[in-house]
Design a protein around this motif. Structure first.
Motif, short mmCIF file in Angstrom:
data_model
loop_
_atom_site.label_atom_id
_atom_site.label_comp_id
_atom_site.label_asym_id
_atom_site.label_seq_id
_atom_site.Cartn_x
_atom_site.Cartn_y
_atom_site.Cartn_z
N ALA A 206 -2.93 3.87 -19.85
CA ALA A 206 -1.84 3.41 -18.97
C ALA A 206 -1.16 4.59 -18.30
O ALA A 206 -0.95 4.60 -17.08
CB ALA A 206 -0.84 2.61 -19.79
N LEU A 207 -0.85 5.61 -19.06
CA LEU A 207 -0.15 6.77 -18.51
C LEU A 207 -1.03 7.57 -17.56
O LEU A 207 -0.52 8.27 -16.68
CB LEU A 207 0.34 7.67 -19.65
N SER A 208 -2.35 7.47 -17.76
CA SER A 208 -3.29 8.22 -16.92
C SER A 208 -3.72 7.44 -15.68
O SER A 208 -4.54 7.94 -14.90
CB SER A 208 -4.52 8.61 -17.74
N GLY A 209 -3.23 6.21 -15.53
CA GLY A 209 -3.58 5.41 -14.37
C GLY A 209 -4.95 4.76 -14.46
O GLY A 209 -5.48 4.28 -13.45
N ARG A 210 -5.53 4.75 -15.66
CA ARG A 210 -6.85 4.15 -15.84
C ARG A 210 -6.72 2.70 -16.30
O ARG A 210 -5.65 2.23 -16.70
CB ARG A 210 -7.67 4.97 -16.84
N VAL A 264 2.43 -3.72 -25.41
CA VAL A 264 2.36 -2.31 -25.03
C VAL A 264 2.82 -2.13 -23.58
O VAL A 264 3.61 -1.23 -23.27
CB VAL A 264 0.93 -1.74 -25.23
N CYS A 265 2.34 -2.99 -22.70
CA CYS A 265 2.74 -2.89 -21.29
C CYS A 265 4.24 -3.09 -21.11
O CYS A 265 4.89 -2.38 -20.33
CB CYS A 265 1.96 -3.91 -20.45
N SER A 266 4.80 -4.04 -21.84
CA SER A 266 6.24 -4.29 -21.74
C SER A 266 7.04 -3.06 -22.16
O SER A 266 8.04 -2.69 -21.52
CB SER A 266 6.64 -5.48 -22.60
N LEU A 267 6.61 -2.43 -23.25
CA LEU A 267 7.31 -1.24 -23.74
C LEU A 267 7.19 -0.08 -22.76
O LEU A 267 8.17 0.63 -22.50
CB LEU A 267 6.77 -0.84 -25.11
N ASP A 276 5.21 3.20 -8.85
CA ASP A 276 5.22 2.19 -7.79
C ASP A 276 6.01 0.94 -8.15
O ASP A 276 6.07 -0.01 -7.37
CB ASP A 276 3.79 1.81 -7.40
N GLY A 277 6.61 0.93 -9.35
CA GLY A 277 7.43 -0.18 -9.76
C GLY A 277 6.68 -1.38 -10.31
O GLY A 277 7.29 -2.34 -10.76
N ARG A 278 5.36 -1.35 -10.25
CA ARG A 278 4.56 -2.46 -10.78
C ARG A 278 4.46 -2.36 -12.31
O ARG A 278 4.65 -1.30 -12.90
CB ARG A 278 3.16 -2.46 -10.17
N SER A 279 4.12 -3.47 -12.94
CA SER A 279 3.91 -3.47 -14.39
C SER A 279 2.56 -2.84 -14.72
O SER A 279 1.60 -2.92 -13.95
CB SER A 279 3.94 -4.90 -14.93
N TYR A 280 2.49 -2.22 -15.88
CA TYR A 280 1.21 -1.69 -16.36
C TYR A 280 0.19 -2.80 -16.59
O TYR A 280 -1.01 -2.53 -16.72
CB TYR A 280 1.42 -0.92 -17.66
N ARG A 281 0.64 -4.04 -16.60
CA ARG A 281 -0.30 -5.16 -16.75
C ARG A 281 -1.32 -5.19 -15.61
O ARG A 281 -2.41 -5.74 -15.77
CB ARG A 281 0.45 -6.48 -16.81
N ALA A 282 -0.98 -4.60 -14.48
CA ALA A 282 -1.90 -4.56 -13.34
C ALA A 282 -3.16 -3.76 -13.67
O ALA A 282 -4.18 -3.89 -12.98
CB ALA A 282 -1.20 -3.95 -12.13
N GLN A 283 -3.12 -2.95 -14.74
CA GLN A 283 -4.26 -2.10 -15.10
C GLN A 283 -5.19 -2.77 -16.11
O GLN A 283 -6.22 -2.20 -16.47
CB GLN A 283 -3.76 -0.76 -15.66
N ILE A 284 -4.85 -3.97 -16.59
CA ILE A 284 -5.70 -4.65 -17.57
C ILE A 284 -7.03 -5.03 -16.94
O ILE A 284 -7.09 -5.57 -15.83
CB ILE A 284 -5.00 -5.91 -18.13
#
Length: 354
Positions: A206-210, A264-267, A276-284
């Protein structure tokens, strides 16, 4: 003095730190520093005379014998193991060598040492086998959780190697009288876990944008146990467990993989939002399921609760917040854990995943 194997790995390092935070009894810590071990996990103990770290292999009988006779431990806690299911599918051989042959060599070294102790010392000595619920196999969605009476029905090379090690330990108890204790835990999570495992992998990716890879439909169920609670359970079993007995360790916190990813994404959305303000859920990203993927594990820890009075103290959400926060503030540890062959392994395991 106690002897710990694999004490630079995830659970082992947390146990060593936890033990020395609560006791002045020293630890001899033997670890071969395989890819998932990390000396930085033990950096807080640098200069602490209670902690003797030895870089060595448990299969080295001369080394182990020398350490036993020099330090005269009253107990041995056996964490050392290859433990990643995916790697065992790609290449089972290291699992057979470490988890089976390594345990056999260690048993023989410890047996020789134990048989030469006084009668009183023999009675007080303990071998603790730290094992996994994966030796039991898989559960149907509505089936009762695993108890200690459930047969071993392992489904992966990793699980089979751990079941074999457990059987060796049981045999050395019944044949030679070696005083043993066995624990079988559910899925652990917490600080200092190598980021090939599910939760730290999610955080790092998530932190690496993958992509956040989820096997299949993501509805596989696991009982999640915070590593600090696991350490407390091990202390309780070592102190008061019945010789020859097996104790299941679980928190009764069953979650699907999708529920874990979502939390995890919520935290991360709260603690370190995306630029970009989007949720990390976009990376699932859902990926092909792994071969023979067990659908559900769940542990019944009633025996441990009723006989020894242990109960988990950390709820899943609180433990996960602690875990995410730890990774966010320990970038140096993460960098050291992911050097060498980490990128190549991830490219092989998740080929085609962004």
């Amino acid at each position: 003095m106690i002897l710990v194997t694999g004490g630079a790995g995830f659970i082992g390092a947390n146990f060593v730190l936890d033990w020395l935070a609560q006791s002045d009894e020293g630890i001899v810590n033997v670890d071969k520093l395989g890819y998932a071990a990390n000396r930085q996990s033990l950096a807080a103990l640098d200069g602490d005379s209670r902690h003797v770290f030895v870089h060595g292999d448990i299969a080295d009988r001369a080394l182990v014998t020398a350490l036993l006779h020099e330090h005269r431990p009253r107990a041995m806690i056996h964490f050392a193991a290859e433990s990643h299911v995916d790697r065992s599918i790609h290449d089972p051989s290291p699992f057979m060598e470490s988890n089976i042959a390594g345990t056999f060599a260690l048993l023989e070294s410890v047996r020789d040492y134990w048989q030469n102790l006084s009668v009183e010392q023999q009675a007080a000595f303990r071998w603790m086998q730290v094992s996994t619920d994966e030796v039991y196999g898989a559960l149907e969605p509505d089936a009762a959780a695993f108890t200690e009476m459930h047969p071993c029905l392992p489904n992966s090379p990793y699980a089979a190697s751990k079941a074999a090690a457990d059987h060796l330990v049981r045999a050395w108890h019944h044949t030679y009288g070696l005083p043993v204790l066995t624990t079988r835990c559910s899925n652990n999570f917490g600080p200092r876990q190598f980021p090939e495992k599910f939760i730290p992998l999610l955080i790092l990716n998530a932190l690496s944008g993958r992509s956040l890879p989820v096997y299949g439909d993501g509805l596989q169920v696991r009982d999640w146990l915070y590593v600090g609670d696991h350490c407390g359970a091990i202390r309780a079993v070592l102190a008061s467990g019945e010789v020859g007995a097996t104790y299941n360790i679980g928190a009764g916190q069953e979650k699907t993989n999708l529920e874990v990813v979502d939390t995890v994404c919520s935290l991360l959305d709260e603690l370190q939002p995306r630029a970009d303000g989007r949720s990390y859920r976009a990376q699932i990203e859902h990926v092909a399921d792994r071969p023979g993927h067990d659908r559900r594990y769940a542990i019944d820890a009633t025996l441990l609760r009723t006989e020894l009075g242990w109960a988990p103290a950390v709820p899943f959400e609180g433990g996960l917040r602690n875990t995410v926060s730890w990774y966010l503030t320990n970038a140096t540890w993460l960098q050291s854990a992911t050097r060498d062959g980490y990128a190549a392994w991830m490219a092989q395991q998740y080929a085609g995943v962004r």
